[in-house]
Design a protein around this motif. Structure first.
Motif, PDB file in Angstrom:
ATOM      1  N   ARG A 118       0.833  -1.198   0.000  1.00 22.04           N
ATOM      2  CA  ARG A 118       0.000   0.000   0.000  1.00 22.04           C
ATOM      3  C   ARG A 118       0.874   1.257   0.000  1.00 22.04           C
ATOM      4  NH1 ARG A 118      -5.391  -1.311   1.300  1.00 22.04           N
ATOM      5  NH2 ARG A 118      -5.595  -3.575   1.102  1.00 22.04           N
ATOM      6  N   ALA A 119       0.309   2.356  -0.474  1.00 24.04           N
ATOM      7  CA  ALA A 119       1.042   3.622  -0.488  1.00 24.04           C
ATOM      8  C   ALA A 119       1.384   4.060   0.942  1.00 24.04           C
ATOM      9  CB  ALA A 119       0.210   4.686  -1.195  1.00 24.04           C
ATOM     10  N   ASP A 120       0.447   3.861   1.873  1.00 19.73           N
ATOM     11  CA  ASP A 120       0.680   4.174   3.284  1.00 19.73           C
ATOM     12  C   ASP A 120       0.895   2.857   4.055  1.00 19.73           C
ATOM     13  OD1 ASP A 120      -1.890   3.377   2.771  1.00 19.73           O
ATOM     14  OD2 ASP A 120      -2.834   4.715   4.227  1.00 19.73           O
ATOM     15  N   ARG A 121       1.902   2.101   3.646  1.00 17.60           N
ATOM     16  CA  ARG A 121       2.081   0.721   4.098  1.00 17.60           C
ATOM     17  C   ARG A 121       2.239   0.585   5.607  1.00 17.60           C
ATOM     18  NH1 ARG A 121       7.483  -0.929   4.807  1.00 17.60           N
ATOM     19  NH2 ARG A 121       6.854  -3.067   4.386  1.00 17.60           N
ATOM     20  N   HIS A 122       2.818   1.576   6.297  1.00 15.54           N
ATOM     21  CA  HIS A 122       3.025   1.458   7.736  1.00 15.54           C
ATOM     22  C   HIS A 122       1.708   1.432   8.513  1.00 15.54           C
ATOM     23  CE1 HIS A 122       7.112   2.913   6.569  1.00 15.54           C
ATOM     24  NE2 HIS A 122       7.450   2.000   7.462  1.00 15.54           N
ATOM     25  N   ARG A 123       0.675   1.970   7.907  1.00 17.33           N
ATOM     26  CA  ARG A 123      -0.643   1.943   8.549  1.00 17.33           C
ATOM     27  C   ARG A 123      -1.136   0.508   8.715  1.00 17.33           C
ATOM     28  NH1 ARG A 123      -6.358   3.813   5.801  1.00 17.33           N
ATOM     29  NH2 ARG A 123      -7.665   3.592   7.660  1.00 17.33           N
ATOM     30  N   TYR A 124      -0.681  -0.374   7.839  1.00 16.35           N
ATOM     31  CA  TYR A 124      -1.168  -1.755   7.825  1.00 16.35           C
ATOM     32  C   TYR A 124      -0.183  -2.743   8.453  1.00 16.35           C
ATOM     33  CZ  TYR A 124      -4.423   0.262   4.442  1.00 16.35           C
ATOM     34  OH  TYR A 124      -5.377   1.040   3.825  1.00 16.35           O
ATOM     35  N   ILE A 125       0.871  -2.256   9.095  1.00 13.09           N
ATOM     36  CA  ILE A 125       1.856  -3.139   9.732  1.00 13.09           C
ATOM     37  C   ILE A 125       1.613  -3.147  11.241  1.00 13.09           C
ATOM     38  CG2 ILE A 125       4.293  -3.594  10.147  1.00 13.09           C
ATOM     39  CD1 ILE A 125       4.928  -2.171   7.516  1.00 13.09           C
ATOM     40  N   ILE A 126       1.385  -4.348  11.785  1.00 12.59           N
ATOM     41  CA  ILE A 126       1.105  -4.521  13.211  1.00 12.59           C
ATOM     42  C   ILE A 126       2.220  -5.359  13.823  1.00 12.59           C
ATOM     43  CG2 ILE A 126      -0.613  -5.290  14.895  1.00 12.59           C
ATOM     44  CD1 ILE A 126      -1.533  -3.045  12.977  1.00 12.59           C
ATOM     45  N   THR A 127       2.566  -5.072  15.068  1.00 15.67           N
ATOM     46  CA  THR A 127       3.637  -5.812  15.744  1.00 15.67           C
ATOM     47  C   THR A 127       3.103  -6.558  16.966  1.00 15.67           C
ATOM     48  OG1 THR A 127       4.212  -3.805  16.970  1.00 15.67           O
ATOM     49  CG2 THR A 127       5.484  -4.275  14.982  1.00 15.67           C
ATOM     50  N   TYR A 128       3.788  -7.633  17.324  1.00 11.89           N
ATOM     51  CA  TYR A 128       3.517  -8.337  18.576  1.00 11.89           C
ATOM     52  C   TYR A 128       4.764  -9.127  18.966  1.00 11.89           C
ATOM     53  CZ  TYR A 128       2.598 -12.491  15.612  1.00 11.89           C
ATOM     54  OH  TYR A 128       2.697 -13.516  14.693  1.00 11.89           O
ATOM     55  N   PHE A 129       4.836  -9.554  20.221  1.00 10.71           N
ATOM     56  CA  PHE A 129       6.020 -10.242  20.738  1.00 10.71           C
ATOM     57  C   PHE A 129       5.716 -11.714  20.993  1.00 10.71           C
ATOM     58  CE2 PHE A 129       6.823  -5.809  21.852  1.00 10.71           C
ATOM     59  CZ  PHE A 129       8.156  -5.658  21.497  1.00 10.71           C
ATOM     60  N   GLN A 130       6.796 -12.510  20.946  1.00 11.30           N
ATOM     61  CA  GLN A 130       6.725 -13.949  21.237  1.00 11.30           C
ATOM     62  C   GLN A 130       7.924 -14.374  22.072  1.00 11.30           C
ATOM     63  OE1 GLN A 130       6.570 -16.213  17.607  1.00 11.30           O
ATOM     64  NE2 GLN A 130       4.336 -16.239  17.553  1.00 11.30           N
ATOM     65  N   SER A 131       7.812 -15.541  22.680  1.00 12.51           N
ATOM     66  CA  SER A 131       8.908 -16.211  23.390  1.00 12.51           C
ATOM     67  C   SER A 131       9.419 -15.388  24.578  1.00 12.51           C
ATOM     68  CB  SER A 131      10.074 -16.522  22.436  1.00 12.51           C
ATOM     69  OG  SER A 131       9.639 -17.287  21.338  1.00 12.51           O
ATOM     70  N   PRO A 132       8.833 -15.594  25.761  1.00 11.91           N
ATOM     71  CA  PRO A 132       9.285 -14.864  26.955  1.00 11.91           C
ATOM     72  C   PRO A 132      10.773 -15.070  27.208  1.00 11.91           C
ATOM     73  CG  PRO A 132       7.218 -16.000  27.379  1.00 11.91           C
ATOM     74  CD  PRO A 132       7.683 -16.482  26.042  1.00 11.91           C
ATOM     75  N   SER A 133      11.420 -14.000  27.646  1.00  8.02           N
ATOM     76  CA  SER A 133      12.876 -14.038  27.851  1.00  8.02           C
ATOM     77  C   SER A 133      13.263 -14.619  29.195  1.00  8.02           C
ATOM     78  CB  SER A 133      13.445 -12.624  27.736  1.00  8.02           C
ATOM     79  OG  SER A 133      12.954 -11.807  28.801  1.00  8.02           O
ATOM     80  N   GLY A 134      12.394 -14.511  30.177  1.00  3.82           N
ATOM     81  CA  GLY A 134      12.741 -14.961  31.521  1.00  3.82           C
ATOM     82  C   GLY A 134      13.550 -13.952  32.307  1.00  3.82           C
ATOM     83  N   LEU A 135      13.849 -12.809  31.717  1.00  4.31           N
ATOM     84  CA  LEU A 135      14.583 -11.768  32.438  1.00  4.31           C
ATOM     85  C   LEU A 135      13.692 -11.167  33.525  1.00  4.31           C
ATOM     86  CD1 LEU A 135      16.346  -9.818  29.531  1.00  4.31           C
ATOM     87  CD2 LEU A 135      17.361 -11.504  31.073  1.00  4.31           C
ATOM     88  N   PRO A 136      14.305 -10.691  34.607  1.00  2.00           N
ATOM     89  CA  PRO A 136      13.499 -10.031  35.651  1.00  2.00           C
ATOM     90  C   PRO A 136      12.779  -8.817  35.065  1.00  2.00           C
ATOM     91  CG  PRO A 136      15.732 -10.465  36.430  1.00  2.00           C
ATOM     92  CD  PRO A 136      15.737 -10.753  34.952  1.00  2.00           C
ATOM     93  N   PHE A 137      11.564  -8.589  35.553  1.00  2.00           N
ATOM     94  CA  PHE A 137      10.809  -7.444  35.066  1.00  2.00           C
ATOM     95  C   PHE A 137      11.505  -6.150  35.478  1.00  2.00           C
ATOM     96  CE2 PHE A 137       7.354 -10.614  35.149  1.00  2.00           C
ATOM     97  CZ  PHE A 137       6.911 -10.473  33.845  1.00  2.00           C
ATOM     98  N   GLY A 138      11.671  -5.270  34.506  1.00  2.00           N
ATOM     99  CA  GLY A 138      12.252  -3.961  34.787  1.00  2.00           C
ATOM    100  C   GLY A 138      11.151  -2.971  35.118  1.00  2.00           C
ATOM    101  N   PRO A 139      11.464  -1.687  35.083  1.00  2.00           N
ATOM    102  CA  PRO A 139      10.447  -0.663  35.335  1.00  2.00           C
ATOM    103  C   PRO A 139       9.297  -0.799  34.343  1.00  2.00           C
ATOM    104  CG  PRO A 139      12.645   0.291  35.313  1.00  2.00           C
ATOM    105  CD  PRO A 139      12.789  -1.111  34.801  1.00  2.00           C
ATOM    106  N   ALA A 140       8.079  -0.617  34.827  1.00  2.00           N
ATOM    107  CA  ALA A 140       6.911  -0.764  33.964  1.00  2.00           C
ATOM    108  C   ALA A 140       6.831   0.399  32.978  1.00  2.00           C
ATOM    109  CB  ALA A 140       5.643  -0.827  34.796  1.00  2.00           C
ATOM    110  N   PRO A 141       6.483   0.117  31.734  1.00  4.21           N
ATOM    111  CA  PRO A 141       6.293   1.209  30.769  1.00  4.21           C
ATOM    112  C   PRO A 141       4.976   1.919  31.047  1.00  4.21           C
ATOM    113  CG  PRO A 141       5.691  -0.881  29.782  1.00  4.21           C
ATOM    114  CD  PRO A 141       6.231  -1.201  31.142  1.00  4.21           C
ATOM    115  N   HIS A 142       4.755   2.990  30.331  1.00  9.13           N
ATOM    116  CA  HIS A 142       3.456   3.663  30.385  1.00  9.13           C
ATOM    117  C   HIS A 142       2.472   2.842  29.550  1.00  9.13           C
ATOM    118  CE1 HIS A 142       0.334   6.678  30.215  1.00  9.13           C
ATOM    119  NE2 HIS A 142       0.373   6.648  28.890  1.00  9.13           N
TER     120      HIS A 142
END
Length: 273
Positions: A175-199
């Protein structure tokens, strides 16, 4: 033996008369029985059965909003069951993925989800750096995601360090505005200790209410009941997003409402339970 008494003669005549009456009554009953049997023959039984079937079918059609009264034609409310269309519903392209039967009563095949598109990174090696008027999240020499502000980039690191894979939906769209149609998500927990919480900037939804709608304008929408969640470039991308969303209850955004000319490019989506 001859009965000469008055009572004896009367008795024999009475017996004869009652026999005659009984015979006549039996004959009349026989005629009536023949008439009834003729009326209830194959054709009569067929009419009775058709009326019964028609009443049941119209009752089932009535659940879909059609009249419940029986009829003689093949329209709503008649003995012919009403079926759904195949492909006329704008909310279900190619017959839809709702599982409703088509004209032949067979389930409509669902759209195959787009293949997973993921990159692996080292969550302990994440950093941010300024890039022009934006900020990048990096894994060593590899750029992972672009953000509009330093705060957004820092929040991106806080989320990303809990995982080891960043996945994309729609990255191959043209698409001409291709970033509008790109969605992200995460997989595979790292097991690292939780750091400061994001907003957290999240939309809470019920996974049981998820549905794909479209084509709607230039793409397909993922909704939870009446709440719009995402907009995708293809039905396959929308189905992939639905599968990811089904395992969670919140869709969260980093960089939502940023002031860049192409704001979708600087936004990161991720899901939470």
């Amino acid at each position: 033996m001859i009965y000469t008494t008055k009572f004896g003669v009367l008795a024999r005549r009475s017996t004869w008369r009652w026999g005659t009456v009984t015979f006549a009554a039996a004959a009349v009953l026989g005629v009536l029985l023949a008439v009834v049997l003729a009326a209830c023959g194959p054709s009569g039984a067929g009419r009775v059965g058709a009326a019964s079937d028609g009443g049941q079918a119209s009752g089932a059609a009535g659940l879909g909003g059609a009249p419940t009264g029986g009829g003689d034609s093949g329209t709503a409310g008649s003995g012919e069951p009403q079926t759904g269309g195949t492909g006329d519903d704008p909310d279900h392209p190619d017959g839809g993925s709702s599982g409703d039967g088509g004209d032949d009563g067979e389930p409509v095949p669902t759209v195959q989800p787009a293949a997973e598109d993921c990159v692996t990174y080292d969550p302990a090696n994440l950093t941010i750096e300024q890039s022009g008027d934006a900020w990048r999240m990096r894994d060593g020499g590899h750029a992972i995601k672009l953000f509009a502000t330093k705060t957004d980039a820092e929040d991106g690191v806080k989320v990303a360090r809990n995982w080891t894979r960043l996945c994309f939906i729609g990255r191959d769209n043209d698409r001409a505005d291709r970033h509008r149609y790109i969605i992200t998500y995460f997989q595979s927990p790292s097991g690292l200790p939780f750091g400061p919480a994001p907003h957290f900037d999240c939309i809470t939804y019920d996974p049981a209410e998820l549905a794909v709608h479209g084509p709607d304008g230039d793409g397909w929408g993922l909704r939870a009941a009446a709440t719009p969640l995402l907009f995708l470039a293809s039905a396959a991308d929308a189905e992939r997003a639905r599968l990811v969303a089904a395992g969670n209850t919140r869709l969260c955004l980093i960089g939502h409402g940023n002031g860049q000319p192409d704001p979708s490019r600087y936004q990161l989506e991720y899901w939470r339970q």
